[in-house]
Design a protein around this motif. Structure first.
Motif, PDB file in Angstrom:
ATOM      1  N   LEU A  16       0.819  -1.203   0.000  1.00 30.59           N
ATOM      2  CA  LEU A  16       0.000   0.000   0.000  1.00 30.59           C
ATOM      3  C   LEU A  16       0.856   1.256   0.000  1.00 30.59           C
ATOM      4  CD1 LEU A  16      -2.840  -1.054   2.431  1.00 30.59           C
ATOM      5  CD2 LEU A  16      -2.962  -0.795  -0.029  1.00 30.59           C
ATOM      6  N   VAL A  17       1.970   1.251   0.695  1.00 30.86           N
ATOM      7  CA  VAL A  17       2.820   2.437   0.683  1.00 30.86           C
ATOM      8  C   VAL A  17       3.461   2.624  -0.685  1.00 30.86           C
ATOM      9  CG1 VAL A  17       5.029   1.434   1.395  1.00 30.86           C
ATOM     10  CG2 VAL A  17       4.496   3.765   2.022  1.00 30.86           C
ATOM     11  N   GLY A  18       3.581   1.539  -1.446  1.00 31.82           N
ATOM     12  CA  GLY A  18       4.179   1.662  -2.768  1.00 31.82           C
ATOM     13  C   GLY A  18       3.175   1.747  -3.873  1.00 31.82           C
ATOM     14  N   CYS A  19       1.889   1.798  -3.554  1.00 30.17           N
ATOM     15  CA  CYS A  19       0.905   1.697  -4.626  1.00 30.17           C
ATOM     16  C   CYS A  19       0.658   3.028  -5.296  1.00 30.17           C
ATOM     17  CB  CYS A  19      -0.417   1.140  -4.114  1.00 30.17           C
ATOM     18  SG  CYS A  19      -1.322   2.235  -3.026  1.00 30.17           S
ATOM     19  N   THR A  20       0.601   3.018  -6.619  1.00 31.69           N
ATOM     20  CA  THR A  20       0.231   4.178  -7.407  1.00 31.69           C
ATOM     21  C   THR A  20      -0.509   3.690  -8.622  1.00 31.69           C
ATOM     22  OG1 THR A  20       2.054   4.272  -8.974  1.00 31.69           O
ATOM     23  CG2 THR A  20       2.469   5.207  -6.818  1.00 31.69           C
ATOM     24  N   GLY A  21      -1.153   4.590  -9.289  1.00 31.30           N
ATOM     25  CA  GLY A  21      -1.849   4.221 -10.515  1.00 31.30           C
ATOM     26  C   GLY A  21      -0.939   4.294 -11.705  1.00 31.30           C
ATOM     27  N   GLY A  22       0.336   4.703 -11.501  1.00 28.08           N
ATOM     28  CA  GLY A  22       1.269   4.828 -12.609  1.00 28.08           C
ATOM     29  C   GLY A  22       0.904   6.022 -13.465  1.00 28.08           C
ATOM     30  N   GLY A  23       1.385   6.001 -14.706  1.00 30.68           N
ATOM     31  CA  GLY A  23       1.053   7.084 -15.613  1.00 30.68           C
ATOM     32  C   GLY A  23       2.067   8.195 -15.548  1.00 30.68           C
ATOM     33  N   ASN A 120       8.244  -4.779  17.354  1.00 29.35           N
ATOM     34  CA  ASN A 120       7.592  -5.560  16.291  1.00 29.35           C
ATOM     35  C   ASN A 120       6.069  -5.488  16.370  1.00 29.35           C
ATOM     36  OD1 ASN A 120       9.947  -6.571  14.985  1.00 29.35           O
ATOM     37  ND2 ASN A 120      10.203  -8.033  16.662  1.00 29.35           N
ATOM     38  N   ILE A 121       5.563  -4.299  16.678  1.00 27.75           N
ATOM     39  CA  ILE A 121       4.131  -4.079  16.779  1.00 27.75           C
ATOM     40  C   ILE A 121       3.585  -3.363  15.546  1.00 27.75           C
ATOM     41  CG2 ILE A 121       2.336  -2.813  18.044  1.00 27.75           C
ATOM     42  CD1 ILE A 121       3.187  -5.303  19.465  1.00 27.75           C
ATOM     43  N   VAL A 122       4.376  -2.417  15.017  1.00 29.29           N
ATOM     44  CA  VAL A 122       3.916  -1.548  13.937  1.00 29.29           C
ATOM     45  C   VAL A 122       4.956  -1.465  12.829  1.00 29.29           C
ATOM     46  CG1 VAL A 122       3.193   0.816  13.343  1.00 29.29           C
ATOM     47  CG2 VAL A 122       2.554  -0.157  15.554  1.00 29.29           C
ATOM     48  N   SER A 123       4.490  -1.411  11.581  1.00 27.47           N
ATOM     49  CA  SER A 123       5.377  -1.146  10.447  1.00 27.47           C
ATOM     50  C   SER A 123       5.075   0.249   9.918  1.00 27.47           C
ATOM     51  CB  SER A 123       5.188  -2.179   9.334  1.00 27.47           C
ATOM     52  OG  SER A 123       3.939  -2.009   8.687  1.00 27.47           O
ATOM     53  N   ALA A 124       6.082   0.907   9.367  1.00 23.73           N
ATOM     54  CA  ALA A 124       5.900   2.245   8.813  1.00 23.73           C
ATOM     55  C   ALA A 124       6.656   2.356   7.503  1.00 23.73           C
ATOM     56  CB  ALA A 124       6.394   3.310   9.799  1.00 23.73           C
ATOM     57  N   GLY A 125       6.059   3.046   6.549  1.00 19.05           N
ATOM     58  CA  GLY A 125       6.702   3.268   5.264  1.00 19.05           C
ATOM     59  C   GLY A 125       6.606   4.738   4.898  1.00 19.05           C
ATOM     60  N   LEU A 126       7.690   5.285   4.348  1.00 20.03           N
ATOM     61  CA  LEU A 126       7.723   6.675   3.924  1.00 20.03           C
ATOM     62  C   LEU A 126       8.093   6.730   2.450  1.00 20.03           C
ATOM     63  CD1 LEU A 126       9.817   8.178   6.894  1.00 20.03           C
ATOM     64  CD2 LEU A 126       7.328   7.913   6.755  1.00 20.03           C
ATOM     65  N   SER A 127       7.328   7.485   1.666  1.00 19.34           N
ATOM     66  CA  SER A 127       7.614   7.655   0.241  1.00 19.34           C
ATOM     67  C   SER A 127       7.678   9.129  -0.090  1.00 19.34           C
ATOM     68  CB  SER A 127       6.532   7.001  -0.617  1.00 19.34           C
ATOM     69  OG  SER A 127       6.569   5.597  -0.531  1.00 19.34           O
ATOM     70  N   SER A 128       8.569   9.479  -1.021  1.00 19.81           N
ATOM     71  CA  SER A 128       8.656  10.851  -1.491  1.00 19.81           C
ATOM     72  C   SER A 128       8.662  10.854  -3.009  1.00 19.81           C
ATOM     73  CB  SER A 128       9.927  11.528  -0.954  1.00 19.81           C
ATOM     74  OG  SER A 128       9.909  12.917  -1.212  1.00 19.81           O
TER      75      SER A 128
END
Length: 235
Positions: A16-23, A120-128
């Motif tokens: 989900l953190v890496g999801c995009t519609g592309g284009g 090991n309770i939560v994962s986090a992702g950051l995208s720019s």
């Protein structure tokens, strides 16, 4: 089972953190001159590189926990992608959708880092991204799994699980936009875990947080609050 479920949770969050519609968000030739002028006058967003994203991830404390980046977590050749690639999905199209979501941020100019809390309770992702359009497209795509694969079976490392997705309303302090997805993970006919994945946009940046163990609902949102604040301070 206890070791497999967090891995699946992390993979779900990363997709989900890496999801995009592309284009291509670049202006097309032959467009309206006024529109072109507006694009040219718009201030260029500052894209955070991998090193800066990792620094933010590992220097931010949320709900009393620190975070450690997972090497290659935001990369198409990382361990999460490999785990997903080796898994079996039913319907089969959901495997393609999930992998495409994980990989598409690379094609659309996004840089991602991700990791887990020390407990090991939560994962986090950051995208720019290069611009806000890339981040907006990514946020819009965060509900794609919930819509296209609301009920999917996943078999990995010999363990078969069923994941049922749906969206939910969520507010993250300081975010420009937010999206929420909840996934119920079932194994052996019993609910093994409920994942809450909160995605927030901050300008041209995205924060995505998911639990990888059973926690209070507020923990995920408050963790997202902390990372949104950290990203805003760094931008």
């Amino acid at each position: 089972m206890k070791r497999i479920l967090p891995a699946i949770a992390l993979c779900a969050g990363l997709s989900l953190v890496g999801c995009t519609g592309g284009g291509d968000s670049a202006p097309k030739d032959g467009g309206d001159d006024a529109s072109k002028a507006a694009v040219e006058e718009a201030p260029k967003a500052e894209k955070l590189d991998e090193a800066k994203l990792k620094e933010i991830l590992e220097s931010t404390k949320a709900e009393g926990q620190s975070f450690k980046a997972v090497d290659g977590a935001g990369n198409a050749s990382g361990e999460a992608a490999k785990a997903l690639e080796a898994s079996e999905f039913e319907p089969a199209k959901c495997k393609d959708i999930t992998l495409n979501m994980l990989n598409a941020n690379l094609a659309s100019g996004g840089t991602t880092v991700a990791g887990t809390s020390t407990d090991n309770i939560v994962s986090a992702g950051l995208s720019s991204f290069d611009d806000e359009d890339g981040a907006k497209t990514q946020l819009e795509g965060s509900s794609t799994i919930a819509k296209e694969c609301s009920d999917v079976k996943v078999k990995t490392a010999g363990v078969e699980m069923q994941m049922k997705y749906k969206t939910f309303d969520v507010e993250v302090a300081g975010a420009d936009e937010t999206s929420g997805v909840v996934a119920n993970v079932e194994a052996g006919g019993q609910t093994a875990m409920e994942l809450r994945i909160v995605t927030a946009r901050v300008g041209n940046n995205i924060v995505a947080v998911s639990n990888i163990a059973d926690v209070e609902e507020a923990t995920v949102t408050k963790t997202a609050d902390a990372f949104v604040k950290a990203v805003k301070n760094a931008s």
